[in-house]
Design a protein around this motif. Structure first.
Motif, PDB file in Angstrom:
ATOM      1  N   PRO A 113       0.815  -1.208   0.000  1.00 52.36           N
ATOM      2  CA  PRO A 113       0.000   0.000   0.000  1.00 52.36           C
ATOM      3  C   PRO A 113       0.857   1.269   0.000  1.00 52.36           C
ATOM      4  N   ALA A 114       0.529   2.177  -0.919  1.00 57.85           N
ATOM      5  CA  ALA A 114       1.231   3.444  -1.136  1.00 57.85           C
ATOM      6  C   ALA A 114       2.556   3.273  -1.872  1.00 57.85           C
ATOM      7  N   ASN A 115       2.853   2.044  -2.318  1.00 56.79           N
ATOM      8  CA  ASN A 115       4.074   1.779  -3.087  1.00 56.79           C
ATOM      9  C   ASN A 115       3.750   0.947  -4.330  1.00 56.79           C
ATOM     10  N   GLU A 116       2.699   1.312  -5.037  1.00 56.67           N
ATOM     11  CA  GLU A 116       2.207   0.498  -6.145  1.00 56.67           C
ATOM     12  C   GLU A 116       2.822   0.857  -7.508  1.00 56.67           C
ATOM     13  N   LYS A 117       3.802   1.741  -7.536  1.00 52.59           N
ATOM     14  CA  LYS A 117       4.323   2.252  -8.808  1.00 52.59           C
ATOM     15  C   LYS A 117       4.793   1.144  -9.752  1.00 52.59           C
ATOM     16  N   GLU A 118       5.531   0.164  -9.229  1.00 53.32           N
ATOM     17  CA  GLU A 118       6.064  -0.909 -10.064  1.00 53.32           C
ATOM     18  C   GLU A 118       4.930  -1.712 -10.705  1.00 53.32           C
ATOM     19  N   VAL A 119       3.895  -1.982  -9.938  1.00 53.66           N
ATOM     20  CA  VAL A 119       2.740  -2.726 -10.456  1.00 53.66           C
ATOM     21  C   VAL A 119       1.981  -1.876 -11.466  1.00 53.66           C
ATOM     22  N   ARG A 120       1.808  -0.603 -11.147  1.00 52.81           N
ATOM     23  CA  ARG A 120       1.070   0.296 -12.040  1.00 52.81           C
ATOM     24  C   ARG A 120       1.739   0.384 -13.409  1.00 52.81           C
ATOM     25  N   THR A 121       3.067   0.424 -13.421  1.00 51.09           N
ATOM     26  CA  THR A 121       3.796   0.488 -14.692  1.00 51.09           C
ATOM     27  C   THR A 121       3.521  -0.751 -15.545  1.00 51.09           C
ATOM     28  N   ILE A 122       3.525  -1.918 -14.908  1.00 48.40           N
ATOM     29  CA  ILE A 122       3.278  -3.170 -15.639  1.00 48.40           C
ATOM     30  C   ILE A 122       1.840  -3.221 -16.135  1.00 48.40           C
ATOM     31  N   MET A 123       0.896  -2.875 -15.264  1.00 46.00           N
ATOM     32  CA  MET A 123      -0.512  -2.917 -15.657  1.00 46.00           C
ATOM     33  C   MET A 123      -0.788  -1.949 -16.804  1.00 46.00           C
ATOM     34  N   LYS A 124      -0.221  -0.766 -16.744  1.00 45.37           N
ATOM     35  CA  LYS A 124      -0.424   0.214 -17.811  1.00 45.37           C
ATOM     36  C   LYS A 124       0.131  -0.300 -19.131  1.00 45.37           C
ATOM     37  N   GLU A 125       1.293  -0.931 -19.089  1.00 41.20           N
ATOM     38  CA  GLU A 125       1.911  -1.449 -20.310  1.00 41.20           C
ATOM     39  C   GLU A 125       1.025  -2.496 -20.969  1.00 41.20           C
ATOM     40  N   TYR A 126       0.386  -3.329 -20.174  1.00 45.90           N
ATOM     41  CA  TYR A 126      -0.455  -4.390 -20.731  1.00 45.90           C
ATOM     42  C   TYR A 126      -1.811  -3.893 -21.208  1.00 45.90           C
ATOM     43  N   ILE A 127      -2.356  -2.854 -20.575  1.00 47.27           N
ATOM     44  CA  ILE A 127      -3.732  -2.458 -20.878  1.00 47.27           C
ATOM     45  C   ILE A 127      -3.837  -1.310 -21.872  1.00 47.27           C
ATOM     46  N   LYS A 128      -2.768  -0.572 -22.100  1.00 47.28           N
ATOM     47  CA  LYS A 128      -2.850   0.666 -22.870  1.00 47.28           C
ATOM     48  C   LYS A 128      -3.329   0.459 -24.302  1.00 47.28           C
ATOM     49  N   ASP A 129      -3.002  -0.673 -24.912  1.00 47.44           N
ATOM     50  CA  ASP A 129      -3.390  -0.902 -26.309  1.00 47.44           C
ATOM     51  C   ASP A 129      -4.862  -1.258 -26.463  1.00 47.44           C
ATOM     52  N   TYR A 130      -5.552  -1.532 -25.360  1.00 47.59           N
ATOM     53  CA  TYR A 130      -6.957  -1.915 -25.426  1.00 47.59           C
ATOM     54  C   TYR A 130      -7.879  -0.799 -24.975  1.00 47.59           C
ATOM     55  N   ALA A 131      -7.323   0.289 -24.473  1.00 51.32           N
ATOM     56  CA  ALA A 131      -8.116   1.372 -23.902  1.00 51.32           C
ATOM     57  C   ALA A 131      -8.052   2.611 -24.791  1.00 51.32           C
ATOM     58  N   ASP A 132      -9.081   3.443 -24.686  1.00 46.94           N
ATOM     59  CA  ASP A 132      -9.073   4.726 -25.370  1.00 46.94           C
ATOM     60  C   ASP A 132      -8.235   5.748 -24.617  1.00 46.94           C
TER      61      ASP A 132
END
Length: 361
Positions: free
Chosen positions: A18-37
């Protein structure tokens, strides 16, 4: 290893308390960005991926939390041993002699071992009692406080369980740390992937929330941004298929489908939404199982009480050994949860959502 397992490996092996999610957020963004507007964050750090099927359609929020249970360094003693504060619910029975990763503010990572007073020096009375967390420490493998500080370690640093993702004897059984709740993040990604080329009748928001393990805080802030009409929280659920667990205490067997939760400590599941979900599952012959948790809560708690409120449901993945260094899930439960939630979203048009909110006569 297929692409989906590779994603699960990256998400679960990432470190993010909690409050240290940056590493996870980077991975999630990389995987989801091509499917989102559009992909953005709220001011607390929750990731929000938006996909418009029909403009002015209902807002459907699908959320899994990015944070995992772990610890925070609170003090370094003169011999270099680290005191810590738990982040999330821990049992001391699963902590002793376990490896952890300490991540410094500079991003450097060091291995440590959690331990307490050796049992062979304890009295019989002391041995009969469970270890007290306040007596535990992390052995970093240094000589003194100065050496630990020279490595960049300081109070406030993140400490996470150390465990590698792997398939098991039956390759459908997947073992890793942080299924709670990287499995929810992964499902949110795959639902968005399935909808990429679909003309769904709504606006979908796949969300990776922050700070769920310390009070569902990101679930609250992200819900204020999204303003959902319908909310789906994806999280782990207790498995009840191991020795010593009574079916009176937990419901959920690995491999028998996603859990449709009727109750937890933060929300009584919305009746008409639950019936809608069950009908979809039965129509498509997707296996499912009912479940309930008489304590705790998920992001569905703050989600369903945001602003004017929204019908919400918590869909779980039965998981063995939750809130420990290693959990086990079943690949079929994951795949069926993705399929079920995708099909739910595809059916949630304005008229259907109105019927759910107002209640069918």
């Amino acid at each position: 290893m297929d692409n989906n397992l590779e994603m699960l490996k990256k998400l679960t092996e990432a470190d993010g308390t909690p409050a240290n999610e940056k590493e996870v957020r980077t991975i999630m963004k990389e995987y989801i960005k091509d499917y989102a507007d559009e992909v953005y964050t709220d001011k607390l750090g929750s990731l929000i991926a938006k996909k418009v099927g029909k403009k002015d359609g209902p807002r459907i929020m699908v959320a899994g939390h990015m944070d995992e249970i772990g610890f925070m360094v609170t003090r370094i003693d003169e011999n270099g041993f680290l005191s810590f504060q738990p982040l999330g619910g821990w049992s001391t029975g699963v902590m002793g002699a376990q490896k952890v990763t300490i991540t410094t503010s500079r991003g450097n990572k060091f291995m440590g071992i959690i331990n307490t007073t050796p049992s062979f020096v304890l009295s019989p009375e002391q041995k009969s009692k469970q270890a007290n967390m306040k007596d535990m420490y992390i052995d970093l493998g240094v000589n003194c406080k100065v050496e630990a500080e020279m490595l960049g370690i300081r109070p406030g640093d993140m400490v996470t369980p150390y465990f590698e993702f792997s398939t098991m004897a039956n390759p459908k059984y997947l073992v890793a740390k942080a299924w709670d709740n990287r499995v929810g993040c992964a499902i949110a990604i795959d639902v968005m992937k399935n909808l990429k080329n679909e003309n769904h009748p709504n606006e979908v928001y796949s969300v990776g929330t922050v700070q769920e393990e310390v009070g569902c805080r990101g679930g609250k802030t992200s819900s204020h941004v999204v303003k959902p009409d319908i909310g789906i929280s994806i999280d782990v659920g207790m498995a009840a298929d191991t020795p010593g667990i009574s079916k009176k205490d937990a419901i959920g067997d690995l491999g028998r489908g996603p859990q449709i939760n009727i109750y937890d400590g933060s929300m009584v599941g919305h009746t008409d939404l639950r019936n809608f979900v069950v009908n979809v599952a039965e129509e498509l012959k997707i296996p499912y199982q009912y479940a309930y948790i008489p304590f705790g809560g998920t992001d569905a708690g703050p989600m369903h009480t945001t602003l004017e409120g929204a019908p919400c449901i918590y869909i779980g993945i039965a998981t063995r050994y939750i809130h420990s260094h290693a959990g086990i899930i079943h690949r079929d439960d994951y795949d069926n949860a993705v399929k079920l939630i995708t099909e739910i979203v595809k059916r949630l048009d304005n008229d259907t959502v109105k019927l759910i909110i107002e209640g069918e006569e």
